[in-house]
Design a protein around this motif. Structure first.
Motif, PDB file in Angstrom:
ATOM      1  N   LEU A  47      -7.015   9.290   6.021  1.00 27.94           N
ATOM      2  CA  LEU A  47      -7.328  10.510   5.290  1.00 27.94           C
ATOM      3  C   LEU A  47      -6.765  10.495   3.878  1.00 27.94           C
ATOM      4  CD1 LEU A  47      -6.721  13.089   8.157  1.00 27.94           C
ATOM      5  CD2 LEU A  47      -8.862  11.979   7.470  1.00 27.94           C
ATOM      6  N   GLN A  48      -5.675   9.755   3.668  1.00 27.90           N
ATOM      7  CA  GLN A  48      -5.080   9.612   2.342  1.00 27.90           C
ATOM      8  C   GLN A  48      -4.487   8.224   2.215  1.00 27.90           C
ATOM      9  OE1 GLN A  48      -2.083  12.521   1.490  1.00 27.90           O
ATOM     10  NE2 GLN A  48      -3.463  14.249   1.773  1.00 27.90           N
ATOM     11  N   MET A  49      -4.549   7.688   0.995  1.00 24.64           N
ATOM     12  CA  MET A  49      -3.916   6.408   0.710  1.00 24.64           C
ATOM     13  C   MET A  49      -3.427   6.442  -0.729  1.00 24.64           C
ATOM     14  SD  MET A  49      -5.368   2.522   1.185  1.00 24.64           S
ATOM     15  CE  MET A  49      -6.632   2.566  -0.069  1.00 24.64           C
ATOM     16  N   HIS A  50      -2.208   5.968  -0.944  1.00 22.64           N
ATOM     17  CA  HIS A  50      -1.645   5.917  -2.292  1.00 22.64           C
ATOM     18  C   HIS A  50      -1.019   4.546  -2.497  1.00 22.64           C
ATOM     19  CE1 HIS A  50       1.477   6.478  -5.391  1.00 22.64           C
ATOM     20  NE2 HIS A  50       0.523   7.194  -5.953  1.00 22.64           N
ATOM     21  N   VAL A  51      -1.314   3.950  -3.631  1.00 21.24           N
ATOM     22  CA  VAL A  51      -0.784   2.634  -3.969  1.00 21.24           C
ATOM     23  C   VAL A  51      -0.125   2.737  -5.344  1.00 21.24           C
ATOM     24  CG1 VAL A  51      -1.335   0.214  -4.390  1.00 21.24           C
ATOM     25  CG2 VAL A  51      -2.645   1.499  -2.684  1.00 21.24           C
ATOM     26  N   SER A  52       1.186   2.484  -5.388  1.00 26.51           N
ATOM     27  CA  SER A  52       1.850   2.416  -6.693  1.00 26.51           C
ATOM     28  C   SER A  52       2.074   0.947  -7.038  1.00 26.51           C
ATOM     29  CB  SER A  52       3.183   3.181  -6.681  1.00 26.51           C
ATOM     30  OG  SER A  52       4.141   2.526  -5.874  1.00 26.51           O
ATOM     31  N   SER A  62       5.934  -9.088  -2.544  1.00 26.76           N
ATOM     32  CA  SER A  62       6.548  -9.271  -1.231  1.00 26.76           C
ATOM     33  C   SER A  62       6.902  -7.926  -0.612  1.00 26.76           C
ATOM     34  CB  SER A  62       7.822 -10.102  -1.344  1.00 26.76           C
ATOM     35  OG  SER A  62       7.520 -11.402  -1.802  1.00 26.76           O
ATOM     36  N   ILE A  63       6.721  -7.837   0.691  1.00 27.99           N
ATOM     37  CA  ILE A  63       7.043  -6.620   1.434  1.00 27.99           C
ATOM     38  C   ILE A  63       8.534  -6.598   1.739  1.00 27.99           C
ATOM     39  CG2 ILE A  63       6.689  -5.398   3.622  1.00 27.99           C
ATOM     40  CD1 ILE A  63       3.806  -6.538   3.594  1.00 27.99           C
ATOM     41  N   SER A  64       9.153  -5.454   1.541  1.00 27.96           N
ATOM     42  CA  SER A  64      10.571  -5.282   1.865  1.00 27.96           C
ATOM     43  C   SER A  64      10.719  -4.774   3.299  1.00 27.96           C
ATOM     44  CB  SER A  64      11.231  -4.304   0.887  1.00 27.96           C
ATOM     45  OG  SER A  64      12.573  -4.076   1.247  1.00 27.96           O
ATOM     46  N   SER A  72       1.950   8.870   9.344  1.00 28.41           N
ATOM     47  CA  SER A  72       2.170   8.474   7.969  1.00 28.41           C
ATOM     48  C   SER A  72       2.834   7.098   7.991  1.00 28.41           C
ATOM     49  CB  SER A  72       3.068   9.497   7.276  1.00 28.41           C
ATOM     50  OG  SER A  72       3.281   9.131   5.939  1.00 28.41           O
ATOM     51  N   TYR A  73       2.266   6.165   7.239  1.00 29.95           N
ATOM     52  CA  TYR A  73       2.745   4.786   7.237  1.00 29.95           C
ATOM     53  C   TYR A  73       3.128   4.406   5.813  1.00 29.95           C
ATOM     54  CZ  TYR A  73       0.423   4.757  11.745  1.00 29.95           C
ATOM     55  OH  TYR A  73       0.040   5.056  13.022  1.00 29.95           O
ATOM     56  N   ALA A  74       4.271   3.737   5.646  1.00 28.49           N
ATOM     57  CA  ALA A  74       4.726   3.317   4.320  1.00 28.49           C
ATOM     58  C   ALA A  74       5.068   1.841   4.342  1.00 28.49           C
ATOM     59  CB  ALA A  74       5.942   4.129   3.887  1.00 28.49           C
ATOM     60  N   ILE A  75       4.532   1.122   3.371  1.00 30.66           N
ATOM     61  CA  ILE A  75       4.863  -0.275   3.155  1.00 30.66           C
ATOM     62  C   ILE A  75       5.668  -0.298   1.852  1.00 30.66           C
ATOM     63  CG2 ILE A  75       3.957  -2.585   2.699  1.00 30.66           C
ATOM     64  CD1 ILE A  75       1.450  -0.652   4.271  1.00 30.66           C
ATOM     65  N   ASN A  76       6.951  -0.594   1.972  1.00 28.16           N
ATOM     66  CA  ASN A  76       7.845  -0.613   0.823  1.00 28.16           C
ATOM     67  C   ASN A  76       7.903  -2.033   0.271  1.00 28.16           C
ATOM     68  OD1 ASN A  76       8.667   2.173   1.189  1.00 28.16           O
ATOM     69  ND2 ASN A  76       9.684   1.432   3.014  1.00 28.16           N
ATOM     70  N   GLY A  80       9.833  -2.255  -5.686  1.00 35.98           N
ATOM     71  CA  GLY A  80      10.186  -0.844  -5.773  1.00 35.98           C
ATOM     72  C   GLY A  80       8.986   0.064  -5.565  1.00 35.98           C
ATOM     73  N   ASP A  81       7.825  -0.518  -5.385  1.00 38.19           N
ATOM     74  CA  ASP A  81       6.600   0.257  -5.178  1.00 38.19           C
ATOM     75  C   ASP A  81       6.390   0.547  -3.697  1.00 38.19           C
ATOM     76  OD1 ASP A  81       5.441   0.454  -7.911  1.00 38.19           O
ATOM     77  OD2 ASP A  81       5.621  -1.720  -7.774  1.00 38.19           O
ATOM     78  N   GLN A  82       5.380   1.361  -3.430  1.00 33.77           N
ATOM     79  CA  GLN A  82       5.095   1.752  -2.052  1.00 33.77           C
ATOM     80  C   GLN A  82       3.597   1.942  -1.858  1.00 33.77           C
ATOM     81  OE1 GLN A  82       6.289   5.763  -0.504  1.00 33.77           O
ATOM     82  NE2 GLN A  82       7.694   4.548   0.745  1.00 33.77           N
ATOM     83  N   VAL A  83       3.134   1.514  -0.693  1.00 32.94           N
ATOM     84  CA  VAL A  83       1.768   1.791  -0.259  1.00 32.94           C
ATOM     85  C   VAL A  83       1.921   2.779   0.890  1.00 32.94           C
ATOM     86  CG1 VAL A  83      -0.353   0.856   0.725  1.00 32.94           C
ATOM     87  CG2 VAL A  83       1.002  -0.531  -0.867  1.00 32.94           C
ATOM     88  N   THR A  84       1.318   3.970   0.767  1.00 36.77           N
ATOM     89  CA  THR A  84       1.408   4.963   1.832  1.00 36.77           C
ATOM     90  C   THR A  84       0.015   5.318   2.325  1.00 36.77           C
ATOM     91  OG1 THR A  84       1.451   6.777   0.231  1.00 36.77           O
ATOM     92  CG2 THR A  84       3.572   5.972   1.019  1.00 36.77           C
ATOM     93  N   LEU A  85      -0.086   5.488   3.628  1.00 34.60           N
ATOM     94  CA  LEU A  85      -1.357   5.847   4.253  1.00 34.60           C
ATOM     95  C   LEU A  85      -1.115   6.926   5.294  1.00 34.60           C
ATOM     96  CD1 LEU A  85      -1.175   2.379   4.330  1.00 34.60           C
ATOM     97  CD2 LEU A  85      -3.600   2.859   4.347  1.00 34.60           C
ATOM     98  N   HIS A  86      -2.027   7.885   5.367  1.00 31.04           N
ATOM     99  CA  HIS A  86      -2.050   8.870   6.444  1.00 31.04           C
ATOM    100  C   HIS A  86      -3.253   8.500   7.302  1.00 31.04           C
ATOM    101  CE1 HIS A  86       1.074  11.428   4.746  1.00 31.04           C
ATOM    102  NE2 HIS A  86       0.541  11.113   3.570  1.00 31.04           N
ATOM    103  N   ALA A  87      -2.969   8.013   8.517  1.00 30.11           N
ATOM    104  CA  ALA A  87      -4.028   7.464   9.369  1.00 30.11           C
ATOM    105  C   ALA A  87      -3.728   7.778  10.825  1.00 30.11           C
ATOM    106  CB  ALA A  87      -4.109   5.950   9.168  1.00 30.11           C
ATOM    107  N   SER A  88      -4.767   7.658  11.659  1.00 29.47           N
ATOM    108  CA  SER A  88      -4.582   7.944  13.085  1.00 29.47           C
ATOM    109  C   SER A  88      -3.955   6.778  13.833  1.00 29.47           C
ATOM    110  CB  SER A  88      -5.913   8.321  13.738  1.00 29.47           C
ATOM    111  OG  SER A  88      -6.811   7.237  13.671  1.00 29.47           O
TER     112      SER A  88
END
Length: 97
Positions: A47-52, A62-64, A72-76, A80-88
């Motif tokens: 439903l939402q995705m944000h990529v910084s 590289s993933i930390s 809500s899922y976050a890939i740090n 220092g950036d983050q990929v966030t997703l709101h998914a089922s």
């Protein structure tokens, strides 16, 4: 396996794709823990995705670490950036090339 425990520390994030009609996001890259292996994360009903990509800690793909509360899922990233997703939900697959 729980999202936070996926073996993605230091993995290289190569691509992020989104299918609007399917509400599906696909993230793929290379595993460092198993040289020559690739991974794919598929998120469903996104439903939402944000990529910084500001690289406040310096350039890195590289993933930390990973965080989730179940919807809500976050890939740090090590940049220092983050990929966030709101998914089922999500599926994870790794393969040797």
């Amino acid at each position: 396996m729980e999202f936070e425990n996926l073996p993605l520390h230091d993995a290289i994030l190569e691509e992020i794709g989104y299918s609007w009609g399917l509400k599906r996001a696909v993230l793929s890259g290379k595993l460092v823990s198993n040289v020559g292996s690739k991974f794919q994360l598929v998120f469903s009903n996104v439903l939402q995705m944000h990529v910084s990509n500001e690289e406040s800690w310096g350039p890195s793909n590289s993933i930390s670490d990973l965080d989730s509360d179940g919807t809500s899922y976050a890939i740090n990233m090590q940049s220092g950036d983050q990929v966030t997703l709101h998914a089922s939900g999500f599926t994870y697959a790794a393969s040797t090339t």
